[in-house]
Scaffold this active site. Sequence first.
Site, short mmCIF file in Angstrom:
data_model
loop_
_atom_site.label_atom_id
_atom_site.label_comp_id
_atom_site.label_asym_id
_atom_site.label_seq_id
_atom_site.Cartn_x
_atom_site.Cartn_y
_atom_site.Cartn_z
N HIS A 57 -8.96 11.32 1.16
CA HIS A 57 -8.08 10.15 1.21
C HIS A 57 -6.76 10.44 1.92
O HIS A 57 -5.93 9.54 2.09
CB HIS A 57 -7.82 9.67 -0.23
CG HIS A 57 -7.30 8.29 -0.35
ND1 HIS A 57 -6.09 7.99 -0.95
CD2 HIS A 57 -7.82 7.10 0.06
CE1 HIS A 57 -5.90 6.68 -0.92
NE2 HIS A 57 -6.92 6.12 -0.32
N LYS A 90 -4.04 10.89 4.70
CA LYS A 90 -3.81 10.23 5.99
C LYS A 90 -2.82 11.09 6.77
O LYS A 90 -1.62 11.13 6.45
CB LYS A 90 -3.24 8.82 5.80
CG LYS A 90 -4.08 7.91 4.87
CD LYS A 90 -3.56 7.88 3.48
CE LYS A 90 -4.04 6.77 2.58
NZ LYS A 90 -5.40 6.39 2.57
N ASP A 119 -0.30 19.46 18.40
CA ASP A 119 0.22 20.63 19.11
C ASP A 119 1.00 21.60 18.24
O ASP A 119 1.86 22.34 18.74
CB ASP A 119 1.11 20.19 20.28
CG ASP A 119 0.35 19.42 21.35
OD1 ASP A 119 -0.90 19.49 21.36
OD2 ASP A 119 1.01 18.74 22.16
N HIS A 137 0.82 -1.22 0.00
CA HIS A 137 0.00 0.00 0.00
C HIS A 137 0.85 1.27 0.00
O HIS A 137 0.33 2.37 0.11
CB HIS A 137 -0.93 -0.03 1.23
CG HIS A 137 -2.10 0.87 1.14
ND1 HIS A 137 -2.32 1.90 2.03
CD2 HIS A 137 -3.15 0.91 0.28
CE1 HIS A 137 -3.45 2.53 1.72
NE2 HIS A 137 -3.96 1.95 0.66
N LYS A 152 3.27 4.35 -1.28
CA LYS A 152 3.39 5.23 -2.44
C LYS A 152 4.71 5.99 -2.29
O LYS A 152 4.82 6.89 -1.45
CB LYS A 152 2.24 6.23 -2.53
CG LYS A 152 0.86 5.59 -2.77
CD LYS A 152 0.12 5.32 -1.50
CE LYS A 152 -1.27 4.76 -1.76
NZ LYS A 152 -1.90 4.24 -0.54
N ASP A 180 17.03 9.95 -8.36
CA ASP A 180 18.48 10.08 -8.21
C ASP A 180 18.95 10.01 -6.75
O ASP A 180 20.06 10.47 -6.43
CB ASP A 180 18.98 11.40 -8.81
CG ASP A 180 18.91 11.41 -10.34
OD1 ASP A 180 18.85 10.31 -10.93
OD2 ASP A 180 18.88 12.51 -10.92
#
Length: 489
Positions: free
Chosen positions: A407, A409, A414, A227, A229, A234
């Site tokens: 979507h 996350k 604080d 899952h 991404k 380089d």
Amino acid sequence: MFFQFFNHPSTIASILHLIIVVVLTFRIIMKRPEPGVGLAWLFLIASVPFGGALIYILIGERRISRTRIRRIDQFRSDYQKIAHASLRDRLPAVDWSQHNLLAQGIGLLGESIVGLHATSGSHLQIFSDTEAILKAIAADIDSAQKSVLMEFYIWNEGGAADEVLAALIRAVERGVSCRVLIDAIGARPWWKSKQPKQLRAAGVLVQPALPAGLIHMLFGRFDLRLHRKIVVIDGKSAWTGSMNLVDPRFFKQDSGVGQWVDAMVRVTGPAVVPLAATMVGDWALETGDSLNVLMTDAGLHITEPKGTADIQVVPTGPGTTSDGLLQMMLALVNAAQSEIILTTPYLVPDISLVRALRGASGRGVKVSIILPEKVDSLLTRYASKSYYDDLLETGAEIFLYRDGLLHTKSIMVDGAMSMFGTANLDMRSLWLNYEVALFIFNKEFAEKLRELQNSYLKNSDSIDPRVWSDRPRSQRVLENVFRLVSPLL
């Protein structure tokens, strides 16, 4: 008569069922799952003859193949050698005296989980316009001189996502080493399209992650998914976050939830190294290629400080860590003193995380949870709502985002500490998926993240606890039924 009784098909079936129940009961006891999860499986196995046992065998454990276990062990050995020889002592360490006292504890926890300390001196830039993200990734690929590393859960052809494909082909044509790792199930429609063949024909190395099928089901759980991404250019810059390689204008337009709303960060500085190592490790696990050769080919090296952000990169997944991501989230929530803002598309969390959020709210921390009004999973839709009462009754606020499937996350604490990455607040991300999260100790980034979260709040409706408590009893029953099932998935 006695033998006729035992030769009767129903008697034989009952005896077999009893044997299966006893054997699997012993196995579940020795696996030591959470008591509620274990009891749920025992109930299913006992109450659904043969079918319950089959379901448990397929998805009841975080079972991975022996080949993958062997490669994980080899990866750990190789990575530790490389880390001790060239990474650990050269990556700039964090000066924890510049942070809240509790931040150092979170950093030390992260180091104990991944084996590499938090890094100092990185720069992060948040992107929230999905078309701009895809175009910027394509531009970074066009600037590549040595290597491009990419891994995604989903690739969907169409729109600006095709610009990334074209940039990869241009890169490999000018001699850049390009490796692309895409989940075999998450991107199943893409794998059936012409684009994988286009990339391979051009010279891009394209590899499916965690292939599933009848043969694979015999040796490992088929629904463990990659899952993550990650894009690394380089060894100098990297991307990660919630967004798959899709243009939301062309993705799941018939699901009835609107366009997907995502965010990514572009990273420069020392934190690029552990992100690159994560992707290279995933490639090595799938192909068996040498980690040392891969890191050399990708041109990975320690980059000079580019900013002021201190970052702990935490990759998690079956066979690598057990509950590392959950531990880090709990530590972050428990460190909050004044404010927590959290965004997630799916809220079906481990009960310990619910208790941590309730505890934070109870001790006076302002807890704001932003969720999409509509989601693409029936089970999640109802299971998620079963947690609203638990959170609302302690004073936490829940907001439902109207303008698409939110979507992103993220957790902001604080105005000083943050989590940003690929993991949802659900049991699948916490226990089954291969995920990666950045735990960021930097006030500037926390403020930028808060600005993004506030933009979501402006397009959200707050749940009134009194109105919510008056919902029909039939809806409550449905929510709680799905809540019971959720730990099994």
